[in-house]
Design a protein around this motif. Structure first.
Motif, short mmCIF file in Angstrom:
data_model
loop_
_atom_site.label_atom_id
_atom_site.label_comp_id
_atom_site.label_asym_id
_atom_site.label_seq_id
_atom_site.Cartn_x
_atom_site.Cartn_y
_atom_site.Cartn_z
N PHE A 38 64.31 47.20 50.20
CA PHE A 38 63.24 46.54 49.45
C PHE A 38 61.91 47.19 49.84
CE2 PHE A 38 65.82 42.32 49.78
CZ PHE A 38 66.77 42.84 48.92
N SER A 39 61.05 47.38 48.86
CA SER A 39 59.72 47.92 49.15
C SER A 39 58.86 46.87 49.81
CB SER A 39 59.06 48.38 47.85
OG SER A 39 58.76 47.27 47.02
N VAL A 40 57.72 47.32 50.36
CA VAL A 40 56.78 46.37 50.98
C VAL A 40 56.29 45.36 49.95
CG1 VAL A 40 54.55 46.15 52.15
CG2 VAL A 40 56.07 48.06 52.71
N ALA A 41 56.04 45.82 48.72
CA ALA A 41 55.58 44.92 47.67
C ALA A 41 56.65 43.88 47.34
CB ALA A 41 55.22 45.72 46.41
N LEU A 348 51.42 50.88 47.84
CA LEU A 348 50.83 51.94 47.04
C LEU A 348 50.05 52.93 47.88
CD1 LEU A 348 49.54 49.85 43.99
CD2 LEU A 348 51.51 51.38 44.05
N LEU A 349 49.44 52.48 48.97
CA LEU A 349 48.58 53.35 49.76
C LEU A 349 49.17 53.58 51.15
CD1 LEU A 349 45.20 51.86 48.52
CD2 LEU A 349 46.32 53.97 47.78
N VAL A 356 42.89 46.19 56.87
CA VAL A 356 41.70 46.24 56.01
C VAL A 356 41.62 44.95 55.21
CG1 VAL A 356 40.58 47.44 54.10
CG2 VAL A 356 41.73 48.75 55.89
N TRP A 357 42.76 44.50 54.70
CA TRP A 357 42.85 43.23 53.97
C TRP A 357 42.37 42.08 54.85
CZ3 TRP A 357 43.43 41.08 49.34
CH2 TRP A 357 43.99 39.82 49.22
N PHE A 358 42.86 42.04 56.09
CA PHE A 358 42.43 41.00 57.02
C PHE A 358 40.92 41.06 57.25
CE2 PHE A 358 46.85 41.25 59.19
CZ PHE A 358 47.38 40.35 58.27
#
Length: 403
Positions: A38-41, A348-349, A356-358
């Motif tokens: 499974f991908s991270v998304a 994606l990145l 960075v989100w945090f």
């Protein structure tokens, strides 16, 4: 005080085993899902599905409790939760896991509701805040301890079985308890618009902290994998982050009692943002990274309880349950959306974008809380008291309504 603790011991024991199972389940699903391709998304979507079930269960499980009572509902939810975990172990299909995660969220919110309402009813009114503080420490302490089960050798099926065993054990103290069941209460109404007018900082902080912590539970193990940690190292990394919440929550909460809570929110969230940015500069997860994640976890797990305490400062006692229900709903929405967005960014990145989100979310809390602090002053009184809370159900504030 000791009498209140003794009377609450069966519920605290159930909490310890239940939260060990939950903490292990969250991390194991992320790691096992990655192993299945499974991908991270996709794993972020699984985490969001859990919180979606959490929100649905907030409205549906209490109706079941009103029909059959607390003990039977607890036994029903624990049995179904165990069944769902074992089915997940047997069937690796992503679509099946998605449905099962929704069911897990529904069942767990019912179990939390029963434990919390029962704790409030069993505790002496003079000691409810202290008992609930112990409950919070048991909650996060069990979650931190659970990460060490990742060191158990064997296929992924083995850890799912360990989770199922923990859930079964968690049901025994409650089912065998001789305590009388708490009185049933009507479900409070959601009041988002009115509460935003009263204390906008509380709702904004609850939403943004949900966006961050939802991603924390579902995606931090994957970040650790990307940084080269093995299974045992991942368990330690998660344990240290959660331990920060155990150690720092009470002193930071008391700190928020002594100054304007909005200023406390601004300072604590700014520190969390700084810790997240420092983490981006570290070349690997060594001793320095462990210190940073301890600080980050301690700050992050304190934001939501202080936001709730800030809201409590502005509402009447008879509105408390409706207020807590509303702020929990807002936080739950954030917890469901956060893993979707953060998972997509990581997929994606690069995995480092989780921090960075945090950092962005914590800086938003810091900025908004400081803006409100400057533009609307309030006095801090001796009645302003912080109580450690768990991000679970509307019943988590029942203790205030009778103090």
């Amino acid at each position: 005080m000791l009498t209140s603790i003794r009377s609450s011991m069966p519920l605290l024991l159930s909490t310890a085993f239940l939260l060990m199972g939950v903490g292990l389940l969250h991390t194991h699903i992320a790691l096992q899902g990655r192993g299945l391709g499974f991908s991270v998304a996709m794993i972020g979507v699984l985490t969001s599905a859990y919180y979606a079930g959490f929100l649905v269960g907030t409205y549906t499980i209490p109706q079941l409790t009103h029909r059959i009572g607390h003990i039977r509902t607890f036994a029903f939810c624990a049995a179904l939760l165990t069944l769902v975990v074992l089915i997940q172990a047997l069937d690796p299909a992503y679509g099946v896991w998605l449905v099962l995660r929704v069911l897990q969220g529904m069942m767990l919110v019912g179990l939390y509701a029963i434990i919390e309402s029962w704790l409030n009813a069993a505790s002496d009114p003079r000691h409810r805040s202290s008992v609930f503080a112990i409950y919070m420490m048991v909650n996060l302490g069990a979650s931190a301890t659970a990460q060490q089960f990742l060191r158990i050798r064997g296929e992924g099926f083995v850890l799912f079985c360990v989770v199922a065993i923990l859930f079964c054990i968690a049901s025994l103290p409650v089912v065998a308890s001789h305590q009388s069941q708490p009185q049933l209460r009507a479900m409070p109404k959601v009041q988002i618009r009115r509460l935003f007018r009263l204390a906008p900082t509380a709702l904004v902080s609850a939403l943004l902290s949900g966006l961050a912590l939802g991603a924390f539970w579902g995606l931090l193990p994957l970040y650790a994998v990307a940084r080269g940690l093995g299974v045992g190292g991942i368990g330690t990394y998660m344990s240290v982050a959660i331990a920060g919440g155990v150690v720092l929550q009470w002193p930071l909460g008391r700190f928020s009692d002594r100054i304007d809570r909005r200023l406390a929110l601004s300072l604590i969230s700014a520190t969390a943002a700084l810790a997240a940015l420092v983490n981006l500069l570290l070349p690997n997860i060594g001793a320095a990274a462990m210190v940073v994640i301890f600080v980050f976890g301690g700050m992050s797990f304190t934001l939501y309880p202080i936001a709730v305490a800030h809201l409590v400062d502005y509402v009447d006692r008879d509105e408390l349950l409706a207020a807590s229900s509303t702020v929990l709903l807002v936080n739950g929405v954030g917890s469901a959306v956060g893993p979707l967005v953060a998972g997509a960014l990581m997929n994606l990145l690069q995995p480092q974008l989780l921090f960075v989100w945090f950092a962005v979310l914590d800086l938003m809390i810091a900025s908004y809380a400081f803006y409100r602090f400057i533009h609307r002053k309030r006095e801090v009184t001796s009645d302003d008291n912080f109580v450690p809370l768990v991000n679970t159900t509307p019943s988590s504030l029942d203790l205030h309504s009778s103090e």
